[in-house]
Design an enzyme around this catalytic site. Structure first.
Site: not given
Ligand code: FCB
Length: 474
Positions: A164, A378
Site C-alpha cells: 500500500e 488483504e
C-alpha cells in the site's frame, strides 16, 4: 458459477509491526513506527506495537493454529530493521534466523510463505537521512531486498515489494497521520516517484538472481490498496469528480507499476503545480523494465464521490474513534469530495461495506492494464467482536463480510479474471496502526488480559470449512 481453481491460495495476512512485538529483541533496530508511536498524541491512547501479538516469540504456536485452520498460504512481512538494524551496512544474523525459522515452520505444514518486504516499518536510521525523500533509501531498499532474496529465495516463491504505497505516502506525507507526520502535497509526489524507483530496483535484483539460478524462480509484484470510486449520482459533475478521483488516487499509483509510466493528466497537473516529481535520466526506463508477475490488491471498501467546488471541503478526516458517523466529508477542492452513501452499511469506523466494489475494482484493473494475475492480499472487517459469557467469540459480522467478498472473487473468476488467491486480513488480532487493539480483524482472538492467550473465533471454524471445500461452502 465458476469454482475456485484447485490450487487457489486460501490465505491470511499479517504485518511485522502489527503482530511481532519484540521491538528491541535480538538486535533489531528501531523503526519509524517504534519512534512515532511513542510520541504523545500520535495513536489511540498511546497504543503501540512494542508487544503486539508477541508473534516473534510465539510463532510456533501461531503456525500450528494456521495449519489446523488449513491455510494454504500465509502472508507476512519482514521487518527491515531486524535484517539491517541501521537500514543498511551490517546484517543482523538473528533477524535472518528468525524469518528463516518462520519460513521453515510454515513449510513443515505445507503452508506457502508469501513475503512482503516493506509493510511501512522503515528503519529509523533511514528516516534520519531523509527517508523516502532521499534516493539513497531506494538503493538501500534494493540491497535489503537482495539480501532477503538470497537468504529466503530458496524457499519463498511469492514476493511483494511494497504494501500500500498509496496509504503510507498519503497518510505519512499528505495527512500527517503516519510517520513522518508531514502535510505537504508536493512531497507526496516526490516520495511516490522514489518509492517507484525502489520497487523497480528490487525487481531488477530479483530478476538478476533468478537468471543466475541463485534462487528459485518465483513471482514478484506489489500490493496496492484498491479503493474504487463511484459517483454518488449520475449528474455530470459528480461523474467528473469520480473520474478526477480515479486518476489521482489510482492511476497515478497503478500506472507506473503496471505500465511503467505516469498518467499524462496527473503528470501535467503536478508538474504545473509543484514542478514535481523530479525525474532523473534513466528513471522512466527503469520503471518500464520492471515487470510485475501479478498485482496484489488490498480491498476493504469503496468510496463515493461528489462535486467539490473550489471553495469546498479539504483533507482529510479519519474516524479513529470507533463511533459510527464521526467521519466527515473530505476532498480536494475543485476536484472531488468523498461523501457518505446513505444506501449502504458502514462499519463502526465508517468504512463502506460494498462487496460489489471489489468485483468492479478488479474488473477496472483488467480493463486498464490487460490481463494480469490478481491476488487479494488483504480483505477484512475491523470490528469490536462480541464475546459470549462462556468466552466464545461470536464474530458473525466478520463471517458475513468475508463471505460476500469471497463471492465477489468468485464472480470475477467467472468473468475470466485470473484471481489466484485470497488473503483475509488478518490471521490473528493485531495492532491497528492508529487505533490500537480496540479494532479486531483476526480469525484468532488474543486475550490481552490473559497473557495474550490465543482463542479461535467462530470465523476460524467457518474459514476452515471454506478452505476444506475450496470455497464451495461459504
Ligand atoms: C491496510 C493495511 C494493513 C491493515 C489494514 C486494516 O491499509 O495494509 O496493515 O492495517 O489496512
Amino acid at each position: 458459477m465458476a469454482n475456485f481453481p484447485p490450487d487457489f491460495l486460501w490465505g491470511a495476512a499479517t504485518a511485522s509491526y502489527q503482530v511481532e512485538g519484540a521491538y528491541q529483541q535480538d538486535g533489531k533496530g528501531p523503526s519509524i513506527w517504534d519512534i512515532y508511536s511513542h510520541l504523545p498524541g500520535t495513536t489511540y491512547q498511546g497504543t503501540n506495537g512494542d508487544i503486539a501479538a508477541d508473534h516473534y516469540n510465539r510463532y510456533e504456536e501461531d503456525v500450528r493454529l494456521m495449519a489446523e485452520l488449513g491455510l494454504r498460504s500465509y502472508r507476512f512481512s519482514i521487518a527491515w530493521a531486524r535484517i539491517f538494524p541501521n537500514g543498511m551496512g551490517e546484517v543482523n544474523p538473528e533477524g535472518i534466523a528468525f524469518y528463516s525459522r518462520l519460513i521453515d515452520e510454515l513449510l513443515k505444514y505445507q503452508i506457502i510463505p508469501f513475503a512482503t518486504l516493506y509493510h511501512w516499518d522503515l528503519p529509523q536510521a533511514l528516516q534520519d537521512i531523509g527517508g523516502w525523500e532521499n534516493r539513497a533509501v531506494a538503493d538501500a531498499f534494493a540491497t535489503y531486498a537482495k539480501i532477503c532474496f538470497e537468504q529466503f529465495g530458496d524457499r519463498v516463491t511469492y514476493w511483494l515489494t511494497f504494501n500500500e504505497v498509496i496509504n503510507f505516502i498519503m497518510l505519512g506525507y499528505r495527512d500527517g497521520l503516519h510517520p513522518p507526520g508531514v502535510k505537504d502535497e508536493r512531497r507526496v509526489v516526490e516520495v511516490t516517484h522514489i518509492v517507484n524507483i525502489a520497487h523497480a530496483k528490487a525487481i531488477a535484483e530479483y530478476r538478476q538472481l533468478t537468471r543466475e539460478g541463485k534462487i528459485l524462480a518465483g513471482k514478484i509484484g506489489m500490493a496496492h490498496v484498491l479503493l474504487p470510486g463511484f459517483p454518488i449520482s449520475d449528474q455530470p459533475e459528480d461523474i467528473q469528480a469520480y473520474e478526477n478521483y480515479e486518476v489521482m488516487d489510482h492511476h497515478w499509483f497503478y500506472d507506473p507499476v503496471l505500465r511503467g509510466d505516469y498518467p499524462q493528466t496527473m503528470w501535467n497537473y503536478y508538474q504545473s503545480k509543484w514542478g514535481a516529481p523530479t525525474v532523473l535520466e534513466g528513471d522512466l526506463a527503469l520503471l518500464k523494465q520492471a515487470k510485475s508477475d501479478f498485482i496484489g490488491v488490498n480491498y476493504y471498501q469503496s468510496t463515493f464521490l461528489a462535486h467539490n467546488p473550489l471553495n469546498g471541503v479539504g483533507l482529510t478526516t479519519i474516524n479513529t474513534t470507533g463511533e459510527k458517523g464521526s467521519q466527515k466529508e473530505s476532498g480536494i477542492p475543485g476536484l472531488f469530495k468523498r461523501v457518505i452513501n446513505p444506501n449502504i452499511d458502514y462499519t463502526d469506523w465508517d468504512w463502506a461495506i460494498y462487496p460489489e466494489g471489489l468485483h468492479e475494482g478488479i474488473k477496472r484493473i483488467q480493463e486498464r492494464y490487460g490481463t494480469i494475475p490478481i491476488v487479494i492480499t488483504e480483505n477484512g472487517i475491523g470490528a469490536k467482536d462480541a464475546i459470549a459469557a462462556n468466552g466464545e467469540i461470536l464474530d458473525y459480522p466478520r463471517i458475513e463480510y468475508l463471505k460476500q467478498h469471497i463471492l465477489a472473487c468468485k464472480r470475477a473468476i467467472a468473468d475470466s479474471i485470473p484471481v489466484f488467491g485470497y488473503f483475509a486480513w488478518s490471521y490473528i488480532d493485531l495492532l491497528s496502526w492508529l487505533n490500537g487493539y480496540q479494532k479486531q480483524y483476526g480469525f484468532v482472538y488474543i486475550d490481552r488480559e490473559k497473557d495474550l492467550e490465543r482463542r479461535k473465533k467462530q470465523s476460524y471454524f467457518w474459514y476452515q470449512r471454506v478452505i476444506q471445500t475450496n470455497g464451495a461452502k461459504l
